[in-house]
Design a protein around this motif. Structure first.
Motif, PDB file in Angstrom:
ATOM      1  N   GLU A 165       0.832  -1.207   0.000  1.00  0.00           N
ATOM      2  CA  GLU A 165       0.000   0.000   0.000  1.00  0.00           C
ATOM      3  C   GLU A 165       0.866   1.256   0.000  1.00  0.00           C
ATOM      4  OE1 GLU A 165      -2.438  -0.505   3.463  1.00  0.00           O
ATOM      5  OE2 GLU A 165      -3.766  -1.948   2.458  1.00  0.00           O
ATOM      6  N   ASP A 166       1.922   1.246   0.810  1.00  0.00           N
ATOM      7  CA  ASP A 166       2.846   2.390   0.862  1.00  0.00           C
ATOM      8  C   ASP A 166       3.516   2.622  -0.488  1.00  0.00           C
ATOM      9  OD1 ASP A 166       2.248   2.793   3.510  1.00  0.00           O
ATOM     10  OD2 ASP A 166       4.085   1.852   4.273  1.00  0.00           O
ATOM     11  N   ILE A 167       3.880   1.551  -1.146  1.00  0.00           N
ATOM     12  CA  ILE A 167       4.553   1.667  -2.440  1.00  0.00           C
ATOM     13  C   ILE A 167       3.630   2.321  -3.458  1.00  0.00           C
ATOM     14  CG2 ILE A 167       5.402   0.299  -4.402  1.00  0.00           C
ATOM     15  CD1 ILE A 167       6.574  -1.646  -2.242  1.00  0.00           C
ATOM     16  N   VAL A 168       2.382   1.865  -3.521  1.00  0.00           N
ATOM     17  CA  VAL A 168       1.423   2.442  -4.469  1.00  0.00           C
ATOM     18  C   VAL A 168       1.201   3.914  -4.146  1.00  0.00           C
ATOM     19  CG1 VAL A 168      -0.963   2.353  -5.302  1.00  0.00           C
ATOM     20  CG2 VAL A 168       0.318   0.229  -4.965  1.00  0.00           C
ATOM     21  N   GLN A 169       1.055   4.216  -2.872  1.00  0.00           N
ATOM     22  CA  GLN A 169       0.858   5.609  -2.479  1.00  0.00           C
ATOM     23  C   GLN A 169       2.075   6.457  -2.871  1.00  0.00           C
ATOM     24  OE1 GLN A 169       0.212   6.196   1.708  1.00  0.00           O
ATOM     25  NE2 GLN A 169      -0.573   8.263   1.409  1.00  0.00           N
ATOM     26  N   ASP A 170       3.268   5.925  -2.671  1.00  0.00           N
ATOM     27  CA  ASP A 170       4.477   6.663  -3.040  1.00  0.00           C
ATOM     28  C   ASP A 170       4.571   6.890  -4.552  1.00  0.00           C
ATOM     29  OD1 ASP A 170       5.204   6.801  -0.395  1.00  0.00           O
ATOM     30  OD2 ASP A 170       6.759   5.252  -0.524  1.00  0.00           O
ATOM     31  N   VAL A 171       4.144   5.904  -5.337  1.00  0.00           N
ATOM     32  CA  VAL A 171       4.147   6.064  -6.796  1.00  0.00           C
ATOM     33  C   VAL A 171       3.178   7.172  -7.197  1.00  0.00           C
ATOM     34  CG1 VAL A 171       3.501   4.954  -8.978  1.00  0.00           C
ATOM     35  CG2 VAL A 171       4.918   3.727  -7.335  1.00  0.00           C
ATOM     36  N   PHE A 172       1.986   7.162  -6.596  1.00  0.00           N
ATOM     37  CA  PHE A 172       1.013   8.210  -6.904  1.00  0.00           C
ATOM     38  C   PHE A 172       1.520   9.584  -6.490  1.00  0.00           C
ATOM     39  CE2 PHE A 172      -2.797   5.087  -6.701  1.00  0.00           C
ATOM     40  CZ  PHE A 172      -2.561   4.704  -8.002  1.00  0.00           C
ATOM     41  N   LEU A 173       2.147   9.668  -5.325  1.00  0.00           N
ATOM     42  CA  LEU A 173       2.699  10.953  -4.878  1.00  0.00           C
ATOM     43  C   LEU A 173       3.805  11.427  -5.813  1.00  0.00           C
ATOM     44  CD1 LEU A 173       2.843  10.455  -1.006  1.00  0.00           C
ATOM     45  CD2 LEU A 173       1.424  12.080  -2.272  1.00  0.00           C
ATOM     46  N   LYS A 174       4.639  10.502  -6.232  1.00  0.00           N
ATOM     47  CA  LYS A 174       5.732  10.845  -7.156  1.00  0.00           C
ATOM     48  C   LYS A 174       5.166  11.391  -8.463  1.00  0.00           C
ATOM     49  CE  LYS A 174       9.483   8.623  -9.698  1.00  0.00           C
ATOM     50  NZ  LYS A 174      10.142   7.347  -9.981  1.00  0.00           N
ATOM     51  N   LEU A 175       4.170  10.705  -8.984  1.00  0.00           N
ATOM     52  CA  LEU A 175       3.560  11.137 -10.234  1.00  0.00           C
ATOM     53  C   LEU A 175       2.836  12.472 -10.058  1.00  0.00           C
ATOM     54  CD1 LEU A 175       3.307  10.199 -13.142  1.00  0.00           C
ATOM     55  CD2 LEU A 175       1.159   9.096 -12.539  1.00  0.00           C
ATOM     56  N   TRP A 176       2.131  12.636  -8.957  1.00  0.00           N
ATOM     57  CA  TRP A 176       1.405  13.879  -8.698  1.00  0.00           C
ATOM     58  C   TRP A 176       2.373  15.053  -8.540  1.00  0.00           C
ATOM     59  CZ3 TRP A 176      -3.352  15.389  -9.348  1.00  0.00           C
ATOM     60  CH2 TRP A 176      -3.778  16.580  -8.772  1.00  0.00           C
ATOM     61  N   SER A 177       3.520  14.795  -7.927  1.00  0.00           N
ATOM     62  CA  SER A 177       4.486  15.875  -7.724  1.00  0.00           C
ATOM     63  C   SER A 177       5.177  16.276  -9.032  1.00  0.00           C
ATOM     64  CB  SER A 177       5.529  15.474  -6.683  1.00  0.00           C
ATOM     65  OG  SER A 177       6.343  14.444  -7.187  1.00  0.00           O
ATOM     66  N   LYS A 178       5.063  15.441 -10.050  1.00  0.00           N
ATOM     67  CA  LYS A 178       5.662  15.749 -11.351  1.00  0.00           C
ATOM     68  C   LYS A 178       4.593  16.172 -12.358  1.00  0.00           C
ATOM     69  CE  LYS A 178       9.631  12.746 -10.934  1.00  0.00           C
ATOM     70  NZ  LYS A 178      10.519  11.876 -11.651  1.00  0.00           N
ATOM     71  N   LYS A 179       3.617  16.942 -11.906  1.00  0.00           N
ATOM     72  CA  LYS A 179       2.528  17.383 -12.779  1.00  0.00           C
ATOM     73  C   LYS A 179       3.037  18.066 -14.041  1.00  0.00           C
ATOM     74  CE  LYS A 179      -1.497  18.857 -10.624  1.00  0.00           C
ATOM     75  NZ  LYS A 179      -2.246  19.795  -9.783  1.00  0.00           N
ATOM     76  N   ASP A 180       4.106  18.823 -13.904  1.00  0.00           N
ATOM     77  CA  ASP A 180       4.638  19.569 -15.040  1.00  0.00           C
ATOM     78  C   ASP A 180       5.205  18.651 -16.119  1.00  0.00           C
ATOM     79  OD1 ASP A 180       4.018  21.782 -13.508  1.00  0.00           O
ATOM     80  OD2 ASP A 180       6.065  22.023 -12.756  1.00  0.00           O
ATOM     81  N   GLU A 181       5.578  17.435 -15.743  1.00  0.00           N
ATOM     82  CA  GLU A 181       6.215  16.513 -16.683  1.00  0.00           C
ATOM     83  C   GLU A 181       5.251  15.484 -17.265  1.00  0.00           C
ATOM     84  OE1 GLU A 181       9.659  14.814 -14.790  1.00  0.00           O
ATOM     85  OE2 GLU A 181      10.097  16.696 -13.778  1.00  0.00           O
ATOM     86  N   TRP A 182       3.973  15.556 -16.938  1.00  0.00           N
ATOM     87  CA  TRP A 182       3.002  14.564 -17.402  1.00  0.00           C
ATOM     88  C   TRP A 182       2.977  14.433 -18.914  1.00  0.00           C
ATOM     89  CZ3 TRP A 182      -1.874  15.634 -13.939  1.00  0.00           C
ATOM     90  CH2 TRP A 182      -1.631  15.154 -12.660  1.00  0.00           C
TER      91      TRP A 182
END
Length: 172
Positions: free
Chosen positions: A32-49
């Motif tokens: 669960e932590d890993i999935v949450q960390d992946v989502f946070l990582k992706l969310w924090s890179k909004k500019d690079e989507w």
């Protein structure tokens, strides 16, 4: 990708990403932590989507990499925390320390062999052999045809067989 696409595409992958992480780390909370960390990582890179060609494949790859990193760091912490003065084994099953060592070594060899595959082969192999996704699901995730998934998986299995045989020959 806007916020709506993020919620629709990325967050809908949470169950699949969780299963992938769980299959690697074998710990529900860690997965669960890993999935949450992946989502946070992706969310924090909004500019690079917009630079990410296939967001689903990116999520799977990130989840796999983070899970393997956590698994290896957990193994390191586990070996560092063993106190030779306090070795009292409580065997719940009949697996001896020797068998545990052999299984750990086999897993290590398999992951080293997986690392030698190309990135596409790694992802297809991981999704099919470890996560158990269907050919169609893998094709959808990676944005390729089902036939290409089958070909890539065939080549990955063939390469894994060669690498494992080579490793076995070196050990003998």
């Amino acid at each position: 990708m806007n916020n709506e696409k993020f919620h629709h595409i990325i967050l809908s992958l949470s169950d699949n990403l969780y299963r992938l992480a769980l299959s690697i780390v074998q710990d529900k909370e860690e997965a669960e932590d890993i999935v949450q960390d992946v989502f946070l990582k992706l969310w924090s890179k909004k500019d690079e989507w917009n630079n990410i060609d296939n967001a689903e494949a990116y999520c799977y790859r990130s989840t796999k990499n983070l899970a393997l990193d956590r698994l290896s760091s957990r193994a390191i912490r586990k070996t560092e925390s063993i106190d030779p003065q306090q070795e009292s084994y409580a065997f719940i099953d009949n697996e001896t320390p020797h068998m545990q060592f052999i299984r750990k070594e086999e897993r290590s060899i398999i992951y080293r062999c997986i690392d030698e595959l190309s990135q596409n082969q790694q992802l297809v192999f991981q999704l099919r052999e470890i996560d158990g996704l269907s050919y169609g699901d893998i094709a959808n995730v990676m944005g390729i045809s089902e036939d290409l998934v089958k070909i890539t998986l065939f080549r990955a299995r063939k390469k894994m067989k060669e690498l494992l045989e080579k490793n076995n020959d070196e050990r003998i």
